[in-house]
Design a protein around this motif. Sequence first.
Motif, mmCIF file in Angstrom:
data_model
loop_
_atom_site.group_PDB
_atom_site.id
_atom_site.type_symbol
_atom_site.label_atom_id
_atom_site.label_comp_id
_atom_site.label_asym_id
_atom_site.label_seq_id
_atom_site.Cartn_x
_atom_site.Cartn_y
_atom_site.Cartn_z
ATOM 1 N N VAL A 142 35.595 20.983 22.854
ATOM 2 C CA VAL A 142 34.692 20.239 23.899
ATOM 3 C C VAL A 142 35.641 19.540 24.581
ATOM 4 O O VAL A 142 36.372 18.526 23.899
ATOM 5 C CB VAL A 142 33.499 19.489 23.192
ATOM 6 N N THR A 143 35.491 19.393 25.774
ATOM 7 C CA THR A 143 36.442 18.513 26.777
ATOM 8 C C THR A 143 35.566 17.431 27.546
ATOM 9 O O THR A 143 34.487 18.155 28.092
ATOM 10 C CB THR A 143 37.234 19.186 27.539
ATOM 11 N N GLN A 178 41.296 23.207 29.597
ATOM 12 C CA GLN A 178 40.992 23.044 28.322
ATOM 13 C C GLN A 178 41.487 24.118 27.316
ATOM 14 O O GLN A 178 41.963 23.673 26.379
ATOM 15 C CB GLN A 178 39.440 23.220 28.315
ATOM 16 N N ARG A 179 41.324 25.379 27.618
ATOM 17 C CA ARG A 179 41.639 26.465 26.794
ATOM 18 C C ARG A 179 43.351 26.225 26.505
ATOM 19 O O ARG A 179 43.682 26.336 25.112
ATOM 20 C CB ARG A 179 41.657 27.719 27.244
ATOM 21 N N VAL A 205 42.284 16.067 20.262
ATOM 22 C CA VAL A 205 43.405 16.768 20.346
ATOM 23 C C VAL A 205 44.368 16.004 21.574
ATOM 24 O O VAL A 205 45.459 15.867 21.308
ATOM 25 C CB VAL A 205 43.159 18.198 21.092
ATOM 26 N N SER A 206 43.425 15.598 22.360
ATOM 27 C CA SER A 206 44.127 14.501 23.419
ATOM 28 C C SER A 206 43.296 13.409 24.068
ATOM 29 O O SER A 206 41.891 13.911 24.221
ATOM 30 C CB SER A 206 45.049 15.373 24.455
ATOM 31 N N ALA A 207 43.388 12.341 24.673
ATOM 32 C CA ALA A 207 42.877 11.453 25.235
ATOM 33 C C ALA A 207 43.698 10.857 26.029
ATOM 34 O O ALA A 207 44.771 10.056 25.892
ATOM 35 C CB ALA A 207 42.171 10.509 24.246
ATOM 36 N N ARG A 208 43.639 11.374 27.483
ATOM 37 C CA ARG A 208 44.632 10.774 28.169
ATOM 38 C C ARG A 208 43.840 10.011 29.567
ATOM 39 O O ARG A 208 42.767 10.483 29.844
ATOM 40 C CB ARG A 208 45.523 12.101 28.842
ATOM 41 N N LEU A 225 38.832 13.565 27.462
ATOM 42 C CA LEU A 225 38.879 13.459 25.979
ATOM 43 C C LEU A 225 38.728 15.060 25.570
ATOM 44 O O LEU A 225 37.828 15.553 25.774
ATOM 45 C CB LEU A 225 38.031 12.645 25.524
ATOM 46 N N ASP A 226 39.762 15.646 24.839
ATOM 47 C CA ASP A 226 39.674 16.602 24.522
ATOM 48 C C ASP A 226 39.588 16.871 22.767
ATOM 49 O O ASP A 226 40.331 16.135 22.051
ATOM 50 C CB ASP A 226 41.028 17.472 24.556
#
Lengths: 270, 211
Positions: A139-140, A260-261, A88-91, A129-130
């Motif tokens: 999972v985050t 995360q939600r 979903v995202s990696a920041r 990392l999401d």
Amino acid sequence: MSQSDGHAGDTGARAVRDAVAARTHARPDPAFRARLKQEFTSGRFGAPRLPVPQRPWFTRPALLLPMAAGLLVVAGLLGNRGPDWRVVSARGDGRVHVGAASFAPAEQVQIAAALRRGGDVRIEGAVTLDLVAPGVLAVTLAPGTSMTLPAAPGRWWSRHGRARVGMGDAYFSTGRGFHGASLTVGTPEVEVLAVGTAFAVLRHPQGSCVCVMEGSVRVETLSGGEAVLVPEGMRRLVGVSGTAETLPILEDSVHRLHEQRSSVGRALER
Amino acid sequence: MPETGPPSQSSASSVPSEESPAGAGSGSPERELLERVRARDPEALGQFYERYVDLVFGLAWRMLGERVLAEDAASDVFLKVHRAADRLDPARDPAPWLVTITTNVCRDLWRSGAYRMSRRAADVDDPAAAAVLSTGRNDPEQDAIGSERERLVQAALLELPEPLRTAIVLHDYQGLDHRQVAEVLHIAHDAARKRYSRALTALEHKLRGRL
């Protein structure tokens, strides 16, 4: 013959009858005639001239049933397969290691491809990392986390997943598709069993902490002692020496789980 | 079993009659031949074969409309005859028995995938058929007309449903009366008559204005 009891026909019918009756008598080919005579007098009949048409091999009953069963098994396996992990995202700055491969946070497609059915993930640097298995589980992984991620639970069977957090903070949220499944998350100190909830497993050199934001999880201390059901709003701390206590959840953990939600919410509920 | 218990007739190629075969009485050459056929004496089998092969093949040809299929059917018929030779009744003419066997073999073949598949690929203008169906007249023009007429009749016949085709072939080609057709097909006399009537009407309809 049958003129007396024949069809009381008119001219047309009579013409047809005449045409049929006038047909010449067919005689067998001499070679065939001789061959069949030889067979008949000797009693040794050869193979039939017309081969009996064989059904295609794949339509024979002996094969059809196993093939159908095989197809059903394959269809079942494919249908049962849970969703693949997606990024979903990696920041943040750093690297994401999946198995032996290493990726920059921007390489989300490559990370997702490497992680499709789970694997060992290690976050190097300040990367968050999401990940989400759509509709089932999110999972985050916080910076510095290393964990083993399972494949998402199957749709009808193999509905149990097993993750392991070696170091760092991992936040778990289950979706509607998780209903009826279970997830065990292990650390060196505890084993956490979740059946539908939002919780975090924080693993540090001093021990493990399990924080529950929604629902409840069962936490078992590996060094001994009874399993404890940790309710919503509480956390279970287990030290490397085996000491354990249950305390109210910290505001920071609640905040992180909320984060995360909001990050994976849409994908998780799909 | 319908293929055993031959009724009558000694003619090799056409009409089985109700009467016992000529000379089939005790000690007659005909009866002696059938006794030896029962014992599967090769020479007697050879004579029997020569006497009836045209009957069997001709009937199968008319039923099936294709030489290869007719040969296959004839082979099957003589195989069955060989196997059942010991049940042959020397006092009765074997021709009706052979007609019954041939009819049953053809019906089995019709109902098999082999026949349907071959019909899909077969052409009623089988050149080999034309050669075998020569009338023997020394008149090319008449032969051509006759050949065309035969082709039309055969093609129309092959378009009929199996029961109707059988009724026509047995009655008009083989020369059986309705009672004999009824016996071969195991149906009532009236049913055989009606079936033939329907078959003739259907065939007439197909051939109207073409003969």
